[in-house]
Design a protein around this motif. Sequence first.
Motif, PDB file in Angstrom:
ATOM      1  N   PRO A 170       0.904  -1.381   0.007  1.00 23.74           N
ATOM      2  CA  PRO A 170       0.080  -0.028  -0.067  1.00 23.74           C
ATOM      3  C   PRO A 170       0.828   1.375   0.029  1.00 23.74           C
ATOM      4  N   PHE A 171       1.867   1.403   0.730  1.00 21.18           N
ATOM      5  CA  PHE A 171       2.644   2.335   0.884  1.00 21.18           C
ATOM      6  C   PHE A 171       3.489   2.620  -0.549  1.00 21.18           C
ATOM      7  N   LEU A 172       3.810   1.616  -1.574  1.00 20.59           N
ATOM      8  CA  LEU A 172       4.368   1.623  -2.666  1.00 20.59           C
ATOM      9  C   LEU A 172       3.617   2.316  -3.623  1.00 20.59           C
ATOM     10  N   VAL A 173       2.045   2.050  -3.388  1.00 15.67           N
ATOM     11  CA  VAL A 173       1.130   2.601  -4.401  1.00 15.67           C
ATOM     12  C   VAL A 173       1.022   4.111  -4.072  1.00 15.67           C
ATOM     13  N   ILE A 174       1.148   4.380  -2.751  1.00 13.50           N
ATOM     14  CA  ILE A 174       1.015   5.900  -2.668  1.00 13.50           C
ATOM     15  C   ILE A 174       2.354   6.563  -3.117  1.00 13.50           C
ATOM     16  N   ASP A 175       3.686   6.072  -3.051  1.00 12.06           N
ATOM     17  CA  ASP A 175       4.629   6.467  -3.452  1.00 12.06           C
ATOM     18  C   ASP A 175       4.476   6.672  -5.147  1.00 12.06           C
ATOM     19  N   MET A 176       3.926   5.823  -5.947  1.00 15.47           N
ATOM     20  CA  MET A 176       4.060   5.756  -7.213  1.00 15.47           C
ATOM     21  C   MET A 176       2.941   7.031  -7.684  1.00 15.47           C
ATOM     22  N   ALA A 177       1.722   6.847  -6.782  1.00 20.73           N
ATOM     23  CA  ALA A 177       0.833   7.863  -7.230  1.00 20.73           C
ATOM     24  C   ALA A 177       1.166   9.136  -7.037  1.00 20.73           C
ATOM     25  N   VAL A 178       1.919   9.588  -6.114  1.00 16.94           N
ATOM     26  CA  VAL A 178       2.543  10.945  -5.477  1.00 16.94           C
ATOM     27  C   VAL A 178       3.604  11.418  -6.998  1.00 16.94           C
ATOM     28  N   ALA A 179       4.315  10.305  -7.257  1.00 12.55           N
ATOM     29  CA  ALA A 179       5.407  10.514  -8.134  1.00 12.55           C
ATOM     30  C   ALA A 179       4.855  10.829  -9.784  1.00 12.55           C
ATOM     31  N   SER A 180       3.788   9.970  -9.889  1.00  9.50           N
ATOM     32  CA  SER A 180       3.119  10.348 -11.102  1.00  9.50           C
ATOM     33  C   SER A 180       2.419  11.672 -11.085  1.00  9.50           C
ATOM     34  N   VAL A 181       1.996  12.256 -10.061  1.00  7.74           N
ATOM     35  CA  VAL A 181       1.121  13.490 -10.172  1.00  7.74           C
ATOM     36  C   VAL A 181       2.180  14.633 -10.242  1.00  7.74           C
ATOM     37  N   LEU A 182       3.404  14.400  -9.543  1.00  2.91           N
ATOM     38  CA  LEU A 182       4.477  15.331  -9.356  1.00  2.91           C
ATOM     39  C   LEU A 182       5.051  15.444 -11.045  1.00  2.91           C
ATOM     40  N   MET A 183       5.189  14.426 -11.614  1.00  2.00           N
ATOM     41  CA  MET A 183       5.782  14.322 -12.885  1.00  2.00           C
ATOM     42  C   MET A 183       4.676  15.052 -13.920  1.00  2.00           C
ATOM     43  N   SER A 184       3.682  14.936 -13.840  1.00  6.94           N
ATOM     44  CA  SER A 184       2.624  15.306 -14.510  1.00  6.94           C
ATOM     45  C   SER A 184       2.488  16.709 -14.567  1.00  6.94           C
ATOM     46  N   MET A 185       2.850  17.385 -13.326  1.00  3.30           N
ATOM     47  CA  MET A 185       2.771  18.798 -12.990  1.00  3.30           C
ATOM     48  C   MET A 185       4.294  19.434 -13.402  1.00  3.30           C
ATOM     49  N   GLY A 186       5.099  18.621 -13.782  1.00  5.68           N
ATOM     50  CA  GLY A 186       6.273  19.219 -13.923  1.00  5.68           C
ATOM     51  C   GLY A 186       7.356  19.510 -12.996  1.00  5.68           C
ATOM     52  N   MET A 187       6.910  19.051 -11.634  1.00  5.06           N
ATOM     53  CA  MET A 187       7.673  19.308 -10.576  1.00  5.06           C
ATOM     54  C   MET A 187       8.684  17.985 -10.229  1.00  5.06           C
ATOM     55  N   MET A 188       9.596  17.896 -11.180  1.00  3.20           N
ATOM     56  CA  MET A 188      10.548  16.926 -11.021  1.00  3.20           C
ATOM     57  C   MET A 188      11.500  16.916 -10.051  1.00  3.20           C
ATOM     58  N   MET A 189      11.961  18.270  -9.846  1.00  2.00           N
ATOM     59  CA  MET A 189      13.028  18.535  -8.767  1.00  2.00           C
ATOM     60  C   MET A 189      12.557  18.264  -7.390  1.00  2.00           C
ATOM     61  N   LEU A 190      11.226  18.211  -7.105  1.00  2.00           N
ATOM     62  CA  LEU A 190      10.731  17.831  -5.861  1.00  2.00           C
ATOM     63  C   LEU A 190      10.769  16.325  -5.445  1.00  2.00           C
ATOM     64  N   PRO A 191      11.285  16.232  -4.277  1.00  2.00           N
ATOM     65  CA  PRO A 191      11.408  14.637  -3.909  1.00  2.00           C
ATOM     66  C   PRO A 191       9.996  14.246  -3.542  1.00  2.00           C
ATOM     67  N   PRO A 192       9.601  13.079  -4.488  1.00  2.00           N
ATOM     68  CA  PRO A 192       8.176  12.432  -4.031  1.00  2.00           C
ATOM     69  C   PRO A 192       8.059  12.085  -2.626  1.00  2.00           C
ATOM     70  N   VAL A 193       9.200  11.610  -1.943  1.00  2.00           N
ATOM     71  CA  VAL A 193       9.208  11.193  -0.711  1.00  2.00           C
ATOM     72  C   VAL A 193       8.407  12.307   0.433  1.00  2.00           C
ATOM     73  N   MET A 194       8.971  13.573  -0.091  1.00  2.20           N
ATOM     74  CA  MET A 194       8.615  14.726   0.821  1.00  2.20           C
ATOM     75  C   MET A 194       7.036  14.845   0.766  1.00  2.20           C
ATOM     76  N   ILE A 195       6.409  14.670  -0.070  1.00  3.07           N
ATOM     77  CA  ILE A 195       4.991  14.614  -0.502  1.00  3.07           C
ATOM     78  C   ILE A 195       4.205  13.595   0.101  1.00  3.07           C
ATOM     79  N   SER A 196       4.836  12.316  -0.335  1.00  5.13           N
ATOM     80  CA  SER A 196       4.069  11.001   0.123  1.00  5.13           C
ATOM     81  C   SER A 196       4.051  10.616   1.760  1.00  5.13           C
ATOM     82  N   LEU A 197       5.346  11.301   2.239  1.00  4.60           N
ATOM     83  CA  LEU A 197       5.257  10.950   3.637  1.00  4.60           C
ATOM     84  C   LEU A 197       3.982  11.136   4.554  1.00  4.60           C
ATOM     85  N   PRO A 198       3.422  12.191   4.378  1.00  4.83           N
ATOM     86  CA  PRO A 198       2.517  12.678   5.523  1.00  4.83           C
ATOM     87  C   PRO A 198       1.241  11.947   4.856  1.00  4.83           C
TER      88      PRO A 198
END
Length: 221
Positions: A170-198
Amino acid sequence: MNEFINAFSGSNPEDISTSVRLLLLLTVFSLAPSILILMTCFTRIIIVLSFVRTSLATQQMPPNQVLIGIALFMTFFIMAPTFQEINEEALSPLLNEEIGLEEAYQSASEPIKSFMAEHTRQKDLALFMDYAQMEAPESVQDIPLTTLVPAFAISELKTAFQMGFMIFIPFLVIDMAVASVLMSMGMMMLPPVMISLPFKILLFVLVDGWYLIAQSLLNGF
């Protein structure tokens, strides 16, 4: 130290009996960490708890001391019936001089062998028995501890890693979803872990994760 040496050199049987008890106690204390780690449920519990912390990506939260403390007390809780049987059948009669050391060892090994055999895979046990060229035992009590302990250890490792894999999903699914959203928004420099952790912490709290983990571990034994 001199009193300990003199006790062995003396001719008084009571002094020798006391010295043997002291030597036995020191031996048990020196082997206690190995006994606790490899002959109880401690290995499975601490590995699963470590997987929980790793999957949450919370670094050192909870701290190692907290995880080890939880694992120790859960181990004592799960192993309480086995320890009580060892105390009644081996330790108390030995201290009361009702049985000898050899009989006490035999009586103490029976409940711990039954516990380990119950949670040991036949494939793992057969691996060590085939290597030692042992014949098929008639009962669990005929299996030596030198064979049963490593088989139990690798069985516990496999079970713990299977549980860890299920925890990661389940936590891997959250990481993948957050990473996909960040890439679609063009925020590639923002670490996905910082957003997915909360979000992972929120999910873990909402489902009462620690209760579910403890329940799964207790039901496994």
